[in-house]
Design a protein around this motif. Structure first.
Motif, mmCIF file in Angstrom:
data_model
loop_
_atom_site.group_PDB
_atom_site.id
_atom_site.type_symbol
_atom_site.label_atom_id
_atom_site.label_comp_id
_atom_site.label_asym_id
_atom_site.label_seq_id
_atom_site.Cartn_x
_atom_site.Cartn_y
_atom_site.Cartn_z
ATOM 1 N N THR A 49 6.758 -3.661 3.100
ATOM 2 C CA THR A 49 5.513 -4.215 3.622
ATOM 3 C C THR A 49 5.458 -5.715 3.394
ATOM 4 O OG1 THR A 49 4.326 -2.139 3.238
ATOM 5 C CG2 THR A 49 2.997 -4.138 3.433
ATOM 6 N N ARG A 75 6.055 -0.782 15.884
ATOM 7 C CA ARG A 75 5.478 0.525 15.549
ATOM 8 C C ARG A 75 6.328 1.655 16.137
ATOM 9 N NH1 ARG A 75 0.642 -0.072 13.180
ATOM 10 N NH2 ARG A 75 -0.603 -1.934 13.653
ATOM 11 N N ASN A 90 6.270 4.324 6.896
ATOM 12 C CA ASN A 90 6.189 3.463 8.069
ATOM 13 C C ASN A 90 5.474 2.173 7.669
ATOM 14 O OD1 ASN A 90 5.629 2.149 10.502
ATOM 15 N ND2 ASN A 90 5.387 4.065 11.613
ATOM 16 N N ALA A 93 2.219 -0.150 9.439
ATOM 17 C CA ALA A 93 0.773 0.060 9.395
ATOM 18 C C ALA A 93 0.018 -1.212 9.038
ATOM 19 C CB ALA A 93 0.439 1.158 8.399
ATOM 20 N N ARG A 97 -3.535 -6.013 14.355
ATOM 21 C CA ARG A 97 -3.935 -5.293 15.559
ATOM 22 C C ARG A 97 -4.784 -6.234 16.414
ATOM 23 N NH1 ARG A 97 -3.496 0.345 15.395
ATOM 24 N NH2 ARG A 97 -2.746 1.192 13.409
#
Length: 298
Positions: A49, A75, A90, A93, A97
């Motif tokens: 991350t 994604r 994943n 995330a 956005r």
């Protein structure tokens, strides 16, 4: 690790092509986005991350739509790694956005389109029109008369329009087939051009060993706009596709029929054209709705 990333990106794109029917242009865009992110983050397959957090500062000057596309590619890539059992988590995330709004299409008026065709008609009104003008006539008739995408147009096979058949079947985005009506004018323009194609060409619009490029088509359309006294920045093959849709809708075309002709998977994409038709819709309500002919009840 860089080699591992490249191999995984190749596998991911193969999946996108085989299982989801992604177009060549989509695959090229995804590859570019993933390669760019790989360089900024220092790797993708094993990225944490924290490593992906390096992307946001690098994207700060990009438009919201561009960032949204890049995020979508990442994604999908990490979802693929999860499905393949190559990652247990994943990390995408945490990616931004961005809020995007579908831009309104550039439109041409019917008068603008008449000016484009006026230039072509003047060039063809000679004893022996040059082949390039016959080809340009076929291009514009098909772009405006059938709403073809630029890639679909330049890659048409030589025998795409056969005999008196007033339509052709195209495989567009996502591998979806659709039936595209072809006007008598467009078929006549193509017939005039076909006799100038080399006998051994498999393409309707050949160039070298392949077909004409989209870039060259853009150049020809913009040159035509300039000759018609229209700002070339306002005109492109896609703008002519928009004009096809807008003018059909103004003429009373059904939105579902328009969706089918344009090859839109989602009618929400087609509904963007209703913005240019709001005045006509009000007129329809005022003139044709049953209430328009009823006397106001006391």
């Amino acid at each position: 690790m860089a080699d591992d990333d490249r191999l995984l990106i190749d596998r991911f794109l193969e999946m996108m092509a085989a299982e989801r029917g992604a177009s060549r242009n989509t695959l090229l865009a995804y590859r570019s986005d993933l390669d760019g992110a790989r360089l900024i983050a220092g790797g993708l397959a094993d990225a944490s991350t924290a490593m992906l957090e390096r992307l946001s500062p690098a994207w700060v000057t990009l438009s919201a739509s561009t960032v949204a596309r890049k995020v979508s590619a990442l994604r999908a890539f990490y979802a693929f790694l999860e499905e393949e059992g190559l990652r247990a988590d994943n990390p995408s995330a945490m990616l931004p956005r961005p809020i995007t709004r579908r831009p309104l299409p550039k439109i041409l008026s019917a008068a603008d389109v008449d000016r484009l065709f006026g230039v072509i008609e003047a060039r063809l009104a000679v004893d022996s029109p040059v082949p390039h003008d016959l080809r340009l006539s076929a291009f514009i008739e098909l772009l405006y008369g059938s709403g073809l995408r630029a890639t679909e147009l330049v890659s048409l096979p030589r025998r795409a329009l056969s005999g008196d058949r007033p339509f052709l079947i195209l495989r567009g985005k996502g591998g979806q087939e659709r039936l595209v009506p072809i006007s008598d004018r467009a078929r006549a323009a193509v017939a005039a051009w076909v006799s100038h194609i080399p006998p051994d060409s498999v393409w309707l619009f050949p160039s070298g060993k392949s077909h004409m490029s989209r870039i060259r088509l853009y150049q020809l359309v913009k040159a035509l706009a300039g000759a018609a006294g229209i700002d070339p920045d306002r005109v492109s093959p896609h703008v002519l596709r928009h004009a096809f849709a807008t003018h059909l809708l103004e003429g009373g075309a059904d939105l579902r029929a328009l969706q089918s002709m344009l090859g839109h998977a989602d009618i929400g994409t087609t509904q963007i054209y209703t913005h240019v038709d709001s005045r006509r819709l009000v007129e329809l309500v005022n003139s044709r709705h049953p209430l328009a002919t009823m006397k106001a009840a006391r």
